[in-house]
Motif scaffolding. Structure first.
Motif, PDB file in Angstrom:
ATOM      1  N   ILE A  49      -4.108   4.017  -0.992  1.00 29.91           N
ATOM      2  CA  ILE A  49      -4.076   2.715  -0.732  1.00 29.91           C
ATOM      3  C   ILE A  49      -3.247   2.484   0.525  1.00 29.91           C
ATOM      4  O   ILE A  49      -2.009   2.285   0.426  1.00 29.91           O
ATOM      5  CB  ILE A  49      -3.711   1.860  -1.801  1.00 29.91           C
ATOM      6  CG1 ILE A  49      -4.602   2.165  -3.080  1.00 29.91           C
ATOM      7  CG2 ILE A  49      -3.826   0.463  -1.669  1.00 29.91           C
ATOM      8  CD1 ILE A  49      -6.043   1.956  -2.956  1.00 29.91           C
ATOM      9  N   LEU A  50      -3.858   1.749   1.932  1.00 31.97           N
ATOM     10  CA  LEU A  50      -3.139   1.343   3.076  1.00 31.97           C
ATOM     11  C   LEU A  50      -2.900  -0.031   2.805  1.00 31.97           C
ATOM     12  O   LEU A  50      -3.393  -0.823   2.535  1.00 31.97           O
ATOM     13  CB  LEU A  50      -4.197   1.603   3.955  1.00 31.97           C
ATOM     14  CG  LEU A  50      -4.758   2.927   4.243  1.00 31.97           C
ATOM     15  CD1 LEU A  50      -5.396   3.235   5.462  1.00 31.97           C
ATOM     16  CD2 LEU A  50      -3.723   4.125   3.964  1.00 31.97           C
ATOM     17  N   SER A  83      -3.376  -6.837   4.728  1.00 33.35           N
ATOM     18  CA  SER A  83      -4.345  -6.538   4.125  1.00 33.35           C
ATOM     19  C   SER A  83      -4.133  -5.199   3.060  1.00 33.35           C
ATOM     20  O   SER A  83      -3.228  -4.434   3.603  1.00 33.35           O
ATOM     21  CB  SER A  83      -5.593  -6.271   4.696  1.00 33.35           C
ATOM     22  OG  SER A  83      -5.693  -4.980   5.633  1.00 33.35           O
ATOM     23  N   LYS A  84      -4.520  -5.126   2.244  1.00 31.38           N
ATOM     24  CA  LYS A  84      -4.443  -4.052   1.138  1.00 31.38           C
ATOM     25  C   LYS A  84      -5.824  -3.410   1.050  1.00 31.38           C
ATOM     26  O   LYS A  84      -6.701  -4.092   0.563  1.00 31.38           O
ATOM     27  CB  LYS A  84      -3.957  -4.266  -0.188  1.00 31.38           C
ATOM     28  CG  LYS A  84      -3.613  -3.071  -1.210  1.00 31.38           C
ATOM     29  CD  LYS A  84      -3.066  -3.913  -2.614  1.00 31.38           C
ATOM     30  CE  LYS A  84      -3.109  -2.795  -3.609  1.00 31.38           C
ATOM     31  NZ  LYS A  84      -2.583  -3.354  -4.767  1.00 31.38           N
ATOM     32  N   MET A  85      -5.914  -1.969   1.538  1.00 29.73           N
ATOM     33  CA  MET A  85      -7.196  -1.476   1.560  1.00 29.73           C
ATOM     34  C   MET A  85      -7.325  -0.067   1.073  1.00 29.73           C
ATOM     35  O   MET A  85      -6.494   0.616   1.293  1.00 29.73           O
ATOM     36  CB  MET A  85      -8.230  -1.679   2.853  1.00 29.73           C
ATOM     37  CG  MET A  85      -7.431  -0.953   4.006  1.00 29.73           C
ATOM     38  SD  MET A  85      -8.374  -1.404   5.630  1.00 29.73           S
ATOM     39  CE  MET A  85     -10.016  -0.527   5.308  1.00 29.73           C
ATOM     40  N   VAL A  86      -8.496   0.372   0.495  1.00 30.29           N
ATOM     41  CA  VAL A  86      -8.770   1.528   0.271  1.00 30.29           C
ATOM     42  C   VAL A  86      -9.065   2.450   1.586  1.00 30.29           C
ATOM     43  O   VAL A  86      -9.621   2.190   2.284  1.00 30.29           O
ATOM     44  CB  VAL A  86     -10.018   1.835  -0.638  1.00 30.29           C
ATOM     45  CG1 VAL A  86     -10.315   3.330  -1.139  1.00 30.29           C
ATOM     46  CG2 VAL A  86      -9.889   1.000  -1.930  1.00 30.29           C
ATOM     47  N   ILE A 125       2.157  -0.805   6.990  1.00 31.53           N
ATOM     48  CA  ILE A 125       3.340  -1.115   6.508  1.00 31.53           C
ATOM     49  C   ILE A 125       3.867  -0.028   5.280  1.00 31.53           C
ATOM     50  O   ILE A 125       4.951   0.353   5.205  1.00 31.53           O
ATOM     51  CB  ILE A 125       3.254  -2.384   5.787  1.00 31.53           C
ATOM     52  CG1 ILE A 125       3.007  -3.405   6.789  1.00 31.53           C
ATOM     53  CG2 ILE A 125       4.422  -3.006   5.005  1.00 31.53           C
ATOM     54  CD1 ILE A 125       2.431  -4.661   6.309  1.00 31.53           C
ATOM     55  N   ALA A 126       2.951   0.454   4.648  1.00 28.53           N
ATOM     56  CA  ALA A 126       3.018   1.506   3.429  1.00 28.53           C
ATOM     57  C   ALA A 126       1.818   2.140   2.927  1.00 28.53           C
ATOM     58  O   ALA A 126       0.829   1.376   3.302  1.00 28.53           O
ATOM     59  CB  ALA A 126       3.945   0.618   2.189  1.00 28.53           C
ATOM     60  N   ILE A 127       2.041   3.122   2.391  1.00 29.38           N
ATOM     61  CA  ILE A 127       0.940   3.887   1.605  1.00 29.38           C
ATOM     62  C   ILE A 127       1.083   4.319   0.234  1.00 29.38           C
ATOM     63  O   ILE A 127       2.176   4.610  -0.078  1.00 29.38           O
ATOM     64  CB  ILE A 127       0.489   5.170   2.483  1.00 29.38           C
ATOM     65  CG1 ILE A 127       0.093   4.972   4.003  1.00 29.38           C
ATOM     66  CG2 ILE A 127      -0.658   5.870   1.716  1.00 29.38           C
ATOM     67  CD1 ILE A 127      -0.021   6.120   4.657  1.00 29.38           C
ATOM     68  N   GLU A 128       0.041   3.813  -0.642  1.00 31.36           N
ATOM     69  CA  GLU A 128       0.418   3.737  -2.116  1.00 31.36           C
ATOM     70  C   GLU A 128      -0.623   5.051  -2.614  1.00 31.36           C
ATOM     71  O   GLU A 128      -1.909   4.873  -2.294  1.00 31.36           O
ATOM     72  CB  GLU A 128       0.099   2.440  -2.725  1.00 31.36           C
ATOM     73  CG  GLU A 128       0.147   2.652  -4.335  1.00 31.36           C
ATOM     74  CD  GLU A 128      -0.063   1.389  -4.980  1.00 31.36           C
ATOM     75  OE1 GLU A 128      -0.091   1.277  -6.311  1.00 31.36           O
ATOM     76  OE2 GLU A 128      -0.182   0.333  -4.319  1.00 31.36           O
ATOM     77  N   ASN A 129       0.055   5.886  -3.652  1.00 28.64           N
ATOM     78  CA  ASN A 129      -0.898   6.792  -4.065  1.00 28.64           C
ATOM     79  C   ASN A 129      -0.394   7.201  -5.442  1.00 28.64           C
ATOM     80  O   ASN A 129       0.739   7.410  -5.558  1.00 28.64           O
ATOM     81  CB  ASN A 129      -0.941   8.083  -3.113  1.00 28.64           C
ATOM     82  CG  ASN A 129      -2.094   8.984  -3.487  1.00 28.64           C
ATOM     83  OD1 ASN A 129      -2.325   9.302  -4.603  1.00 28.64           O
ATOM     84  ND2 ASN A 129      -3.242   9.442  -2.543  1.00 28.64           N
ATOM     85  N   ASN A 130      -1.274   7.046  -6.401  1.00 23.72           N
ATOM     86  CA  ASN A 130      -0.915   7.366  -7.858  1.00 23.72           C
ATOM     87  C   ASN A 130       0.637   6.788  -8.364  1.00 23.72           C
ATOM     88  O   ASN A 130       1.434   7.237  -8.903  1.00 23.72           O
ATOM     89  CB  ASN A 130      -0.666   9.024  -8.111  1.00 23.72           C
ATOM     90  CG  ASN A 130      -2.050   9.694  -7.736  1.00 23.72           C
ATOM     91  OD1 ASN A 130      -3.041   9.293  -8.198  1.00 23.72           O
ATOM     92  ND2 ASN A 130      -1.926  10.851  -7.255  1.00 23.72           N
ATOM     93  N   ASP A 131       0.386   5.285  -7.819  1.00 23.46           N
ATOM     94  CA  ASP A 131       1.627   4.470  -8.312  1.00 23.46           C
ATOM     95  C   ASP A 131       2.709   4.778  -7.684  1.00 23.46           C
ATOM     96  O   ASP A 131       3.933   4.215  -7.820  1.00 23.46           O
ATOM     97  CB  ASP A 131       1.882   4.533  -9.676  1.00 23.46           C
ATOM     98  CG  ASP A 131       0.618   4.144 -10.671  1.00 23.46           C
ATOM     99  OD1 ASP A 131      -0.049   2.983 -10.260  1.00 23.46           O
ATOM    100  OD2 ASP A 131       0.501   4.727 -11.659  1.00 23.46           O
TER     101      ASP A 131
END
Length: 225
Positions: A206-207, A156-159, A183-189
């Protein structure tokens, strides 16, 4: 009398054109499925004839009468009777005895469901099931995406929940409390796929999580408390 066409389409027999049965018939017909619909109410049958020519007015649901409609030629039979539990039970028994590959029956209560299961039908509780689906949707409203890889593994991808912000991965310990892995963390692309225990969650993270569906749902519920 209904006879299955020589094509690969699944065929569905629907007994009872109340709200549930009518909605089911319309949805199946819209999807291109072949359906047969049965009800004692002439007006309801006439309405369904707009989407299928195989709609029959049947005043009683005895086995002989059901056979005359051709419902035994269907791949699925769904009993959608909204009233009269005894009629629902008898109809289910008749359809199962015809050898239809799968009989599904709408239950009006837990006790009704137990009887239907013993007769060999798969049981559905439309109102309860709808409530469960709505609850799941509300619980997962923070999710941006959800993919089921297997029965036990989901991604899942969640805020990031507000209560995570400023705390470290080690402090939150998703693996211990929810059986989830980051698995990963996204922030500002920017995507970080090497997550260390001392990483502190930030606003707009974004987790990307993996684990069971139950674990993901539990996390969503807990994050709102």
């Amino acid at each position: 009398m209904f006879k299955k066409s020589k094509n690969d389409k699944m065929t569905y027999g629907i007994v009872g054109l109340g709200r549930f049965g009518t909605a089911l018939a319309l949805d199946l017909a819209e999807s291109g499925s072949e359906i047969i619909a049965i009800d004692r109410n002439e007006e309801k049958v006439r309405e369904i004839r707009e989407v299928t020519e195989n709609a029959f007015i049947v005043k009683n649901l005895e086995k002989k009468t059901l056979i005359e409609t051709g419902i035994q030629n269907c791949d699925f039979a769904i009993v959608c009777i909204d009233e009269h539990m005894d009629t629902s039970i008898l109809t289910t028994l008749n359809l199962v005895s015809m050898g239809i590959p799968k009989v599904i029956s709408k239950a009006m209560s837990t006790e009704h469901g137990v009887i239907l299961e013993k007769l060999g039908a798969e049981v559905v509780f439309p109102e309860r099931d709808m409530a469960i689906r709505l609850a799941s949707r509300l619980e997962t409203e923070r999710m941006l995406d959800f993919v089921q890889l297997s029965e036990k593994i989901n991604v899942s991808k969640m805020v990031v929940p507000d209560k995570f912000i400023g705390k470290s991965v080690e402090e939150i310990n998703l693996r211990k409390h929810f059986g989830l892995n980051i698995i990963a963390i996204e922030n500002n692309d920017t995507v970080n796929d090497i997550i260390t225990p001392d990483y502190k969650f930030k606003q707009d993270d974004i987790l990307f999580l993996s684990g069971s569906k139950d674990g993901i749902l539990e996390l969503c519920v807990w994050s709102k408390k």
